[in-house]
Design a protein around this motif. Structure first.
Motif, PDB file in Angstrom:
ATOM      1  N   ARG A 393       0.826  -1.220   0.000  1.00 44.58           N
ATOM      2  CA  ARG A 393       0.000   0.000   0.000  1.00 44.58           C
ATOM      3  C   ARG A 393       0.861   1.271   0.000  1.00 44.58           C
ATOM      4  NH1 ARG A 393      -4.687  -0.490   4.335  1.00 44.58           N
ATOM      5  NH2 ARG A 393      -3.169  -1.593   5.636  1.00 44.58           N
ATOM      6  N   LEU A 394       2.014   1.167  -0.633  1.00 39.40           N
ATOM      7  CA  LEU A 394       2.921   2.311  -0.715  1.00 39.40           C
ATOM      8  C   LEU A 394       2.272   3.472  -1.478  1.00 39.40           C
ATOM      9  CD1 LEU A 394       5.814   3.318  -0.122  1.00 39.40           C
ATOM     10  CD2 LEU A 394       6.506   2.378  -2.326  1.00 39.40           C
ATOM     11  N   GLY A 395       1.534   3.146  -2.536  1.00 43.91           N
ATOM     12  CA  GLY A 395       0.870   4.188  -3.322  1.00 43.91           C
ATOM     13  C   GLY A 395      -0.155   4.952  -2.502  1.00 43.91           C
ATOM     14  N   LEU A 396      -0.887   4.238  -1.650  1.00 42.84           N
ATOM     15  CA  LEU A 396      -1.875   4.879  -0.775  1.00 42.84           C
ATOM     16  C   LEU A 396      -1.180   5.873   0.161  1.00 42.84           C
ATOM     17  CD1 LEU A 396      -4.653   5.178   0.584  1.00 42.84           C
ATOM     18  CD2 LEU A 396      -4.170   3.104   1.883  1.00 42.84           C
ATOM     19  N   MET A 397      -0.008   5.501   0.679  1.00 45.19           N
ATOM     20  CA  MET A 397       0.749   6.411   1.543  1.00 45.19           C
ATOM     21  C   MET A 397       1.092   7.696   0.777  1.00 45.19           C
ATOM     22  SD  MET A 397       1.149   4.857   4.487  1.00 45.19           S
ATOM     23  CE  MET A 397       2.366   5.937   5.223  1.00 45.19           C
ATOM     24  N   HIS A 398       1.520   7.533  -0.465  1.00 45.37           N
ATOM     25  CA  HIS A 398       1.917   8.701  -1.253  1.00 45.37           C
ATOM     26  C   HIS A 398       0.732   9.624  -1.525  1.00 45.37           C
ATOM     27  CE1 HIS A 398       5.674   6.570  -1.983  1.00 45.37           C
ATOM     28  NE2 HIS A 398       6.148   7.665  -2.558  1.00 45.37           N
TER      29      HIS A 398
END
Length: 769
Positions: A393-398
């Protein structure tokens, strides 16, 4: 039995198509009709009965047959759109063609030689009744017409009889918008069959737009997606009602409904599928805007144009309340476990909110003019905290951090954060009494101190957000003040400072936060002042940081591991309410992302003048600009940091292999550490606090806090520095990042049917964690 027979006939037709060595004539309707006329196959059936290997085999070995199949399917859709699908049989034919094209199109896009096929004009071949425009245009216009087809996707306003049936060409589709909301007051009755038909057509539309997935990522790629360009142009007479329908369906959706517990387990919610497809279509068409906003008449992309022109208060309120309701849905707590429906498309909603704030400044100001912005802030912080340990969920963090960076560039955001935080959302953070600003700082600390390694490129963004809001924070809680000081303590350890070319920037940011609060909000921030006094050694050590080669080498040898040092820190102890970070579940799929542009690339500095207006501070591209920027109010440390950040990339956690810390480098930035204000504060207050403790024999910090609360430093501190705000600015790097993220989300969310699974995607990589 009938259904099994129809599947058998359909499968036989597919086998015939793949085994015929001779091209089948387009005029052979008996053969082609097998694919769509008598069949009652679902979209899942079509995906099962038309295997990927066979589509590729036809593409390679019988290209003429694949071309004719596409021609004939589009022809049927055009015919259905022209006739208005008056009979059930015609509607079934349209749905079958829709499902078949949804299955085939990704295999057309994955082959570079076929990619232009739908944009070529149709050669004059007998039996093909499609007009002279390119096949793609015929397909897109047919889909648009079918999305406003009476008794198929919309409720007819007329009584059903042959004489009064709606003429689809004469329909004013603005009267048939799917849901009340922006620009439309009437709520049509719910019809689950219409919702299902709309969903299938939108799936095909999304598949048409997905050509972007099969092109490699490139920040310089200015080529517009022809499918989206045409669909969002004036050639589509339904552009306005369709944009409004999609937006209203999303923002009016209430997953909880009447609030009957477990209702989602008892009844199918066809509206949710439609809402999910609608929000995906919206974010894809809005992502497409690439520089055409500068054209005199506004953006060429009508969807972007319409979104940027929404201005009525009731419309802005409808959009904001709808997005806030949906984003807060997973946070709802009830006494009955799993009794409330939880939506899963929060990433798409965050992207849509981002687009609104970016393209429509009236919406951004509307969001920030009241405490309603906090209804968006809390779910964003919840998702950030929840996803911090999950690499998938790295994209969600960004996206969450980017939204907060955009909001933090506005003064009103910092002001709104002073509202007390009373809501208790289920988050594994220390219990505290304070404001929404405290909540933000506590969660950012959690992300930095216990997130996974790949979050390190976001540290600059997280601290920039805190810097932007810091001049407006009236009273930090003791918990938040300690978190800030812990970050400063961790980032200022010599081994961390010397181990990477850009690590010292984090210290500059945190010192700027302290300076802003001391200079502009000293009166209410006795907790932070007390924390600074308690941790005064950190500042003295920074001021006396050794810069000789021997000391640098000795410090680097102490390095235990990459990341933040927690040695000798209170953070080693388990915090109240905390639980260990959970890795991604085995087998989780993850779409790769482009590198995050550095903070200097995605922000521009603005200086807040005396009357509250913003003055842009120029970037430091030359010695001349550097001087003018310092004259305009940027401090030496600010100038030095921006100049250095522009030279080093922050997209990678690892430091440059060839670089190593040296004495000159340390001296160059150490001399510019903005410590004057804090040192002056310590110089004045520490002797006073020590005297009180000795005189009164104090051991209780509450008395010291009371003293600090009523103290003043008026006339004792240096002249207040100008407030510098780093405002988000769009650039090619973030545009490319968003494109890969949006399509990665859409790829992973569309699993039933798996439209793009196992095709040759080139925009991103799919990794199994």
């Amino acid at each position: 039995m009938g259904n099994a027979d129809s599947k058998l006939h359909f499968r036989k037709a597919v086998v015939q198509l793949t085994t015929k060595t001779q091209p089948v004539e387009a005029s052979d309707d008996v053969f082609w009709d097998q694919f769509w006329v008598d069949s009652s196959t679902t979209v899942q059936d079509v995906f099962a009965l038309v295997p990927a290997a066979e589509i590729r085999a036809v593409r390679e070995e019988s290209p003429s047959n694949l071309a004719t199949l596409c021609y004939k399917a589009v022809e049927r859709l055009v015919r259905g759109a022209d006739s208005g699908c008056p009979s059930e049989k015609e509607r079934q034919t349209v749905l079958n063609c829709t499902r078949l094209l949804t299955r085939i199109l990704p295999y057309i896009f994955e082959d570079a030689d076929w990619r232009g096929f739908f944009w070529s004009t149709i050669p004059g071949r007998a039996g093909i009744q499609v007009d002279s425009r390119p096949l793609a245009e015929s397909l897109l216009l047919a889909i648009a017409d079918l999305l406003f087809c009476p008794d198929f996707t919309i409720q007819s306003h007329k009584k059903n009889s042959p004489d009064t049936a709606d003429d689809i060409r004469a329909i004013d589709s603005c009267e048939y918008i799917w849901e009340a909301g922006v620009g439309f007051a009437q709520a049509p009755p719910l019809n689950y069959v219409h919702d299902l038909n709309r969903t299938e057509l939108l799936k095909l539309l999304l598949t048409c737009f997905s050509e972007a997935m099969y092109l490699p990522p490139s920040a310089e790629n200015k080529v517009l997606n022809p499918w989206i360009s045409f669909f969002c142009s004036t050639a589509n007479r339904h552009a306005l009602p369709l944009f409004t329908s999609l937006l209203n369906v999303v923002c009016a959706y209430d997953p909880v409904g009447y609030g009957i517990p477990y209702n989602h387990l008892l009844f199918s919610d066809y509206r949710e599928q439609l809402v999910e497809q609608a929000v995906q279509i919206l974010i894809v068409t809005l992502e497409h805007e690439a520089g055409s906003a500068a054209s005199p008449g506004g953006p060429d992309n009508l969807f972007v144009n319409y979104l940027s022109r929404i201005h009525r208060e009731e419309d802005l309120s409808f959009v904001l309340k709808g997005l806030a309701r949906l984003l807060n849905n997973p946070l709802i707590q009830t006494y009955l476990p799993r009794s409330t429906k939880k939506i899963q498309f929060h990433q798409e909603l965050l992207i849509l909110f981002w687009k609104f704030c970016d393209f429509n400044k009236k919406f951004l100001f509307f969001v920030l003019k009241s405490s309603d912005v906090l209804d968006m802030l809390i779910p964003i912080l919840f998702y950030l905290n929840d996803a911090r340990a999950d690499q998938s969920r790295l994209g969600l963090m960004h996206i969450g951090v980017f939204i907060l960076l955009l909001l933090s560039g506005e003064r009103n955001f910092g002001v709104r954060l002073n509202k007390p935080y009373a809501l208790r959302v289920p988050m594994d953070i220390p219990v505290f009494t304070g404001t929404h600003a405290d909540l933000l700082i506590v969660i950012f600390h959690k992300i930095i101190s216990s997130g996974h390694q790949r979050l390190q490129p976001l540290f600059d963004c997280l601290l920039t957000i805190i810097v932007n809001i810091s001049p407006y924070l009236k009273s930090l809680s003791m918990v938040a003040a300690n978190k800030l000081l812990h970050l400063l303590e961790a980032f200022s350890t010599p081994w961390f400072l010397f181990s990477s070319l850009q690590n010292h920037h984090l210290v500059f940011f945190l010192l700027e936060v302290c300076n802003n609060i001391i200079q502009y909000q000293f009166d209410g921030n006795f907790n932070l002042v007390y924390a600074i006094i308690r941790k005064r050694n950190v500042f003295h050590q920074l001021a006396n940081l050794p810069s000789d080669t021997t000391s640098i080498q000795r410090a680097l040898q102490k390095k235990r591991r990459t990341g933040i040092s927690r040695a000798n820190s209170v953070e080693n102890e388990s915090m109240e309410g905390s639980r260990p970070a959970v890795p991604a579940e085995p087998g989780t799929l993850k779409a790769s992302l482009e590198a995050t542009p550095g903070i200097d690339k995605i922000t521009e500095k603005s200086q807040v003048s005396q009357d509250g207006t913003m003055i842009t501070v120029p970037h430091l591209d030359s010695p001349h600009t550097s001087k003018s920027s310092i004259a305009a109010g940027a401090s030496d440390s600010e100038s030095e940091r921006d100049h250095e950040v522009s030279r080093c990339r922050l997209s990678s956690v690892s430091s440059t292999a060839a670089w190593s810390a040296n004495s000159d480098w340390v001296s160059s930035w150490k001399a510019k550490l903005p410590l004057q204000t804090i040192m002056r504060l310590l110089q004045v207050l520490v002797p006073q606090v020590e005297k009180i403790c000795i005189d009164k024999g104090l051991t209780d910090e509450s008395e010291i806090l009371k003293f600090l609360q009523h103290g003043t430093l008026v006339g004792l501190l240096p002249v207040p520095h100008p407030i510098l705000i780093r405002k988000y600015q769009a650039n090619a790097g973030t545009a490319m990042w968003f494109r890969t993220y949006i399509w990665g989300v859409i790829y992973l969310r569309n699993v039933d049917p798996p439209i793009w699974y196992d095709t040759d995607i080139r925009l991103f990589e799919i990794q199994r964690i």
